[in-house]
Design a protein around this motif. Structure first.
Motif, PDB file in Angstrom:
ATOM      1  N   ALA A 313     -14.968  35.227 -30.361  1.00 61.78           N
ATOM      2  CA  ALA A 313     -15.824  36.254 -29.761  1.00 61.78           C
ATOM      3  C   ALA A 313     -15.227  37.615 -30.092  1.00 61.78           C
ATOM      4  CB  ALA A 313     -15.872  36.078 -28.247  1.00 61.78           C
ATOM      5  N   HIS A 314     -16.041  38.560 -30.508  1.00 66.05           N
ATOM      6  CA  HIS A 314     -15.471  39.884 -30.821  1.00 66.05           C
ATOM      7  C   HIS A 314     -15.134  40.633 -29.535  1.00 66.05           C
ATOM      8  CE1 HIS A 314     -18.753  42.840 -29.895  1.00 66.05           C
ATOM      9  NE2 HIS A 314     -19.576  41.855 -30.152  1.00 66.05           N
ATOM     10  N   TYR A 315     -14.030  41.384 -29.557  1.00 64.82           N
ATOM     11  CA  TYR A 315     -13.635  42.124 -28.348  1.00 64.82           C
ATOM     12  C   TYR A 315     -13.969  43.599 -28.417  1.00 64.82           C
ATOM     13  CZ  TYR A 315      -9.420  43.966 -30.738  1.00 64.82           C
ATOM     14  OH  TYR A 315      -8.557  44.609 -31.590  1.00 64.82           O
ATOM     15  N   ASP A 330     -21.263  42.826 -21.116  1.00 59.88           N
ATOM     16  CA  ASP A 330     -21.924  41.680 -21.747  1.00 59.88           C
ATOM     17  C   ASP A 330     -21.545  41.615 -23.230  1.00 59.88           C
ATOM     18  OD1 ASP A 330     -23.761  39.487 -21.860  1.00 59.88           O
ATOM     19  OD2 ASP A 330     -25.237  40.813 -22.796  1.00 59.88           O
ATOM     20  N   ASP A 331     -21.487  42.785 -23.865  1.00 58.31           N
ATOM     21  CA  ASP A 331     -21.210  42.901 -25.301  1.00 58.31           C
ATOM     22  C   ASP A 331     -19.829  43.505 -25.524  1.00 58.31           C
ATOM     23  OD1 ASP A 331     -21.393  43.073 -28.010  1.00 58.31           O
ATOM     24  OD2 ASP A 331     -22.984  44.570 -28.050  1.00 58.31           O
ATOM     25  N   ASN A 332     -18.702  42.802 -25.594  1.00 62.46           N
ATOM     26  CA  ASN A 332     -18.738  41.372 -25.531  1.00 62.46           C
ATOM     27  C   ASN A 332     -17.544  40.874 -24.711  1.00 62.46           C
ATOM     28  OD1 ASN A 332     -19.497  38.728 -26.116  1.00 62.46           O
ATOM     29  ND2 ASN A 332     -18.296  38.677 -27.981  1.00 62.46           N
ATOM     30  N   ALA A 333     -17.310  41.618 -23.562  1.00 65.81           N
ATOM     31  CA  ALA A 333     -16.266  41.116 -22.654  1.00 65.81           C
ATOM     32  C   ALA A 333     -16.663  39.717 -22.183  1.00 65.81           C
ATOM     33  CB  ALA A 333     -16.098  42.057 -21.461  1.00 65.81           C
ATOM     34  N   ALA A 364     -13.958  45.161 -34.607  1.00 71.88           N
ATOM     35  CA  ALA A 364     -14.895  45.863 -35.511  1.00 71.88           C
ATOM     36  C   ALA A 364     -16.131  45.051 -35.880  1.00 71.88           C
ATOM     37  CB  ALA A 364     -14.151  46.323 -36.768  1.00 71.88           C
ATOM     38  N   GLU A 365     -16.642  44.301 -34.910  1.00 64.19           N
ATOM     39  CA  GLU A 365     -17.914  43.608 -35.131  1.00 64.19           C
ATOM     40  C   GLU A 365     -19.036  44.619 -35.153  1.00 64.19           C
ATOM     41  OE1 GLU A 365     -21.750  41.663 -33.886  1.00 64.19           O
ATOM     42  OE2 GLU A 365     -20.660  43.281 -32.945  1.00 64.19           O
ATOM     43  N   GLU A 366     -18.944  45.574 -34.208  1.00 65.40           N
ATOM     44  CA  GLU A 366     -20.047  46.526 -34.033  1.00 65.40           C
ATOM     45  C   GLU A 366     -20.255  47.397 -35.270  1.00 65.40           C
ATOM     46  OE1 GLU A 366     -21.911  46.218 -31.553  1.00 65.40           O
ATOM     47  OE2 GLU A 366     -20.792  45.574 -29.783  1.00 65.40           O
ATOM     48  N   THR A 367     -19.205  47.563 -36.064  1.00 64.33           N
ATOM     49  CA  THR A 367     -19.344  48.427 -37.236  1.00 64.33           C
ATOM     50  C   THR A 367     -19.496  47.611 -38.518  1.00 64.33           C
ATOM     51  OG1 THR A 367     -16.945  48.597 -37.197  1.00 64.33           O
ATOM     52  CG2 THR A 367     -18.176  50.457 -36.332  1.00 64.33           C
ATOM     53  N   MET A 392     -19.426  33.372 -29.664  1.00 67.61           N
ATOM     54  CA  MET A 392     -20.120  33.771 -28.428  1.00 67.61           C
ATOM     55  C   MET A 392     -20.227  35.284 -28.432  1.00 67.61           C
ATOM     56  SD  MET A 392     -18.160  31.292 -25.726  1.00 67.61           S
ATOM     57  CE  MET A 392     -16.525  31.590 -26.391  1.00 67.61           C
ATOM     58  N   ASP A 393     -21.431  35.794 -28.427  1.00 70.55           N
ATOM     59  CA  ASP A 393     -21.645  37.236 -28.428  1.00 70.55           C
ATOM     60  C   ASP A 393     -22.769  37.567 -27.450  1.00 70.55           C
ATOM     61  OD1 ASP A 393     -21.681  39.900 -28.968  1.00 70.55           O
ATOM     62  OD2 ASP A 393     -22.042  39.727 -31.128  1.00 70.55           O
ATOM     63  N   MET A 394     -22.398  38.142 -26.313  1.00 65.79           N
ATOM     64  CA  MET A 394     -23.332  38.488 -25.227  1.00 65.79           C
ATOM     65  C   MET A 394     -23.846  37.218 -24.549  1.00 65.79           C
ATOM     66  SD  MET A 394     -25.408  41.515 -27.220  1.00 65.79           S
ATOM     67  CE  MET A 394     -26.444  41.991 -25.838  1.00 65.79           C
ATOM     68  N   ILE A 395     -23.072  36.725 -23.583  1.00 64.53           N
ATOM     69  CA  ILE A 395     -23.454  35.464 -22.942  1.00 64.53           C
ATOM     70  C   ILE A 395     -23.550  35.588 -21.420  1.00 64.53           C
ATOM     71  CG2 ILE A 395     -22.631  33.927 -24.796  1.00 64.53           C
ATOM     72  CD1 ILE A 395     -20.072  33.483 -23.017  1.00 64.53           C
TER      73      ILE A 395
HETATM   74 ZN   LIG Z   1     -21.675  42.129 -29.781  1.00 69.17          ZN
END
Ligand SMILES: [Zn+2]
Length: 507
Positions: A313-315, A330-333, A364-367, A392-395
């Motif tokens: 999961a990206h942090y 949610d995104d993405n704690a 750096a998932e968001e970028t 898992m991204d936004m669960i």
């Molecule tokens: Zn995300």
């Protein structure tokens, strides 16, 4: 004979105890609610990968991995590394200036305005080029339909002009529509297909033409984007023209877009052609800076350490903008806290899994999925086989239309019937099963799973729905749905257990 039979029974019995639902307990709310809240607290400053908050988050995740007695994971030689961090650099580019002009000779140059006539998606280097131009229709090569916009023309070292859609996309009664719709059921991967085709054909830039008038460019001022320091995939600049700009650059050529679209829709004919005597000049000027960032990766070693299952999961999130902290609960704690809860339970179970279970938190998932891309780039897939990557991204939230908060989407690759069955079975074990949206990730790049699918690694990606607080400072810990996350984690946990069980028996 009897003995053999007996040992088989014993073996089977042991295995079913090892990997039954109860062997690794499903996380309960207290296994993840605290980590979620802390990751989404203001102390983490929105976890922008290059910022202090990003590094705080990485330290915190590593400390939890240590607490749960994971071993540090090193891509090339698992467990030979003594840190949970995978450090690397990214580059941040700011677009200083762009220009795009069509030169028809005799001092006849059309200079287009980046403020109102086009939008550019640059690559990670400044560039200035002059090249011939070819019109390649829809820019598609679909061999199964005997259709190829590139058959009669070479795009090598040229700028290609490409139409939106596919033959017949505007006319559902046309031959083209009937043939092509099935290849592009969801059009969001169509553009990527066209870009990849152009790259394969040796084009140096793509210009997308607009015929519908839907595309309204906005100013590209202060545009920034990130890339890996050493990207492995080749990319080229993409320009998107407005409809008036499209008309402007085609004036004086023999290309008639309405006629071209009709021929393609009704007769499946391509109309690719070289724009004689025309040249395209473009330049993109970037200012680039390098920043250190880190992934955080731990593992439970398996009996066979040459094979791994990844739970990731990206942090990272968006950081601070205009004095607002983007907490990204949610995104993405949510995903990271879920990954850590699973790590906690797998580790506490003291089970030695048949394969490594790798717990990964990418940055750096968001970028642009950069952390997972770097991770995958540095896997030695000959030494280390990745059997499955669960993302898992936004669960922890639900879309507004999901009034019962019981929709869960799980993406797998098209060909992975087994994974879909496993997920559905896990769902049925819940007291209150979700309404599952099982979708195919082929051609999609919405989260870190895409870094794995490009290498042919099987994936499962979990997502609980788009909400109005997505990518806003309102995505906060108080709003998460802990019950929903708990049930999702049960499906993830049972899916991994079930995957191991079927994988070891079908092999
Ligand atoms: Zn995300």
């Amino acid at each position: 004979m009897r003995l053999q039979k007996l040992s088989l029974v014993v073996l089977f019995f042991c295995k079913s105890i090892l990997f039954s639902q109860t062997s690794v307990p499903n996380p309960v709310k207290s296994d993840f609610s605290g980590t979620l809240s802390f990751l989404a607290s203001d102390w983490m400053e929105g976890r922008e990968p290059t910022s202090k908050g990003g590094f705080k988050a990485a330290d915190y995740i590593a400390s939890m991995m240590e607490l749960y007695q994971l071993l540090p994971y090193n891509n090339s030689s698992p467990s030979k590394n003594n840190t949970f961090f995978q450090d690397f650099n990214i580059k941040r580019h700011a677009v200083q200036s762009v220009s795009l002009a069509i030169d028809s000779g005799n001092n006849n140059t059309i200079l287009l305005s980046p403020k109102s006539e086009y939008k550019v998606t640059p690559v990670d280097k400044s560039s200035k080029q002059e090249a011939g131009i070819v019109f390649v229709g829809y820019g598609l090569s679909v061999s199964k339909e005997n259709y190829d916009d590139y058959t009669k023309i070479s795009a090598k070292d040229k700028v290609v002009l490409v139409l939106e859609g596919y033959p017949g996309y505007k006319d559902t009664a046309s031959v083209g529509f009937k043939k092509f719709k099935k290849w592009f059921p969801e059009e969001n991967n169509l553009e990527e297909t066209k870009i990849q085709n152009a790259i394969q054909q040796g084009a140096i830039a793509v210009i997308f033409l607009d015929v519908t008038g839907n595309f309204k460019p906005k100013s590209t001022d202060n545009y920034t984007f990130d890339s890996l320091e050493n990207p492995t995939s080749l990319s080229i600049p993409i320009f998107r023209l407005s409809a008036p700009a499209t008309e402007k650059i085609l004036t004086g050529t023999s290309i008639q877009l309405a006629e071209t679209e009709k021929k393609a829709a009704q007769q499946l004919k391509t109309s690719s052609s070289l724009l004689k005597n025309k040249k395209c000049n473009f330049s993109i000027d970037l200012k680039s800076e390098t920043f250190p960032v880190r992934n955080v990766i731990g593992m439970i070693p398996g009996k066979d350490t040459s094979k791994s299952i990844i739970i990731g999961a990206h942090y990272d999130h968006l950081g601070i903008k205009k004095d607002s902290i983007y907490n990204g609960a949610d995104d993405n704690a949510s995903g990271v806290s879920g990954m850590l809860a699973l790590a906690k339970n797998w580790s506490a179970s003291k089970i030695k899994p048949p394969y490594n279970i790798v717990f990964a938190s990418w940055t750096a998932e968001e970028t642009g999925l950069l952390g997972s891309e770097y991770f995958v780039q540095h896997l030695d897939l000959n030494q280390q086989k990745i059997l499955l990557c669960v993302n898992m991204d936004m669960i922890s939230r639900s879309a507004p239309e999901d009034t019962k908060q019981r929709i869960l989407s799980i993406g797998t690759q098209k060909e992975d019937e087994n994974l879909r069955k496993i997920a559905a079975a896990g769902n049925q074990n819940l007291q209150n099963p979700f309404e599952l949206d099982l979708w195919e990730t082929n051609g999609h790049t919405g989260s870190d799973y895409a870094s794995f699918t490009t290498k042919g690694i099987p994936i499962m990606t979990f997502f609980s729905g788009f909400h109005a607080d997505y990518h806003s400072p309102r995505d906060q810990a108080v709003k998460v749905d802990l019950n929903k996350e708990k049930d999702i984690l049960s499906i993830v946990n049972s899916s991994v257990l079930q995957f191991i069980e079927t994988h070891s028996t079908t092999k």
